[in-house]
Design a protein around this motif. Structure first.
Motif, short mmCIF file in Angstrom:
data_model
loop_
_atom_site.label_atom_id
_atom_site.label_comp_id
_atom_site.label_asym_id
_atom_site.label_seq_id
_atom_site.Cartn_x
_atom_site.Cartn_y
_atom_site.Cartn_z
N THR A 48 -3.82 0.04 -7.27
CA THR A 48 -4.98 0.49 -6.49
C THR A 48 -6.09 0.90 -7.43
O THR A 48 -5.86 1.64 -8.39
CB THR A 48 -4.59 1.66 -5.57
OG1 THR A 48 -3.60 1.20 -4.66
CG2 THR A 48 -5.79 2.15 -4.78
N ASP B 102 0.82 -1.22 0.00
CA ASP B 102 0.00 0.00 0.00
C ASP B 102 0.85 1.26 0.00
O ASP B 102 0.39 2.33 -0.38
CB ASP B 102 -0.93 0.02 1.22
CG ASP B 102 -2.02 -1.02 1.13
OD1 ASP B 102 -2.47 -1.33 0.00
OD2 ASP B 102 -2.43 -1.54 2.18
N ASN C 244 -6.45 -3.02 -3.54
CA ASN C 244 -5.08 -3.20 -4.02
C ASN C 244 -4.98 -4.63 -4.52
O ASN C 244 -4.73 -5.56 -3.75
CB ASN C 244 -4.08 -2.93 -2.89
CG ASN C 244 -2.64 -3.15 -3.28
OD1 ASN C 244 -2.34 -3.87 -4.22
ND2 ASN C 244 -1.74 -2.55 -2.53
N GLY D 126 1.56 -0.85 -4.93
CA GLY D 126 0.26 -0.44 -4.42
C GLY D 126 -0.31 0.74 -5.19
O GLY D 126 -1.52 0.79 -5.46
#
Length: 150
Positions: A123, A114, A131, A119
């Motif tokens: 996303t 993330d 994700n 990420g």
């Protein structure tokens, strides 16, 4: 940022049959520490998509970060002799041995995905934040190892 449905669409339009939830963000792995330092500034990422009979790499645009409609590598499962998966600091190295070549890819581990480029590239915002790299990583790596033993 790439949407999984767009990845599947691009793969299908290129004549492949993508497997659901079997795509992750990768880049080519550097060979030594000097290359690792230089590679830190390299933003050349790909989606590795497992398909019915092959794996493909779809490149991200280096400037905008969106997926480009191109297949930069195709590896038939029949040509894969072995797959090794090893952790290397914050990344996982995927070494694929074919009859004539060795292809080394690196992927970012899911725990920090993330906060890293995987990420950001993986996303999507549809009904919440997702994700797909993080969600698909374990299953994709497991299936990749099994391809080499089949």
């Amino acid at each position: 940022m790439a949407n999984e449905k767009k990845i599947w669409q691009f793969a299908q339009e290129a004549g492949f049959r993508p497997r659901e939830n079997r795509c992750i963000v990768v880049k080519y792995a550097p060979d030594n520490l000097s290359e690792k330092i230089a590679d830190f500034f390299n933003c050349e990422f790909y989606v590795m998509q497992l398909c019915e009979h092959e794996l493909i790499l779809l490149p991200f645009d280096r400037l905008w970060g969106n997926l480009t409609k191109d297949v930069s590598l195709t590896l038939s499962y029949d040509g894969i002799r072995s797959v090794e998966i090893n952790d290397d600091l914050l990344n996982t190295i995927i070494t694929i041995q074919t009859g004539a070549d060795t292809i080394r890819l690196t992927t970012q581990q899911k725990e920090l995905s993330d906060w890293r480029m995987s990420g950001i590239n993986a996303t999507q915002f549809s009904g919440g934040i997702k994700n797909w790299h993080k969600e698909n990583l374990d299953g994709t790596l497991k299936d990749l190892k099994e391809i080499a033993t089949a």
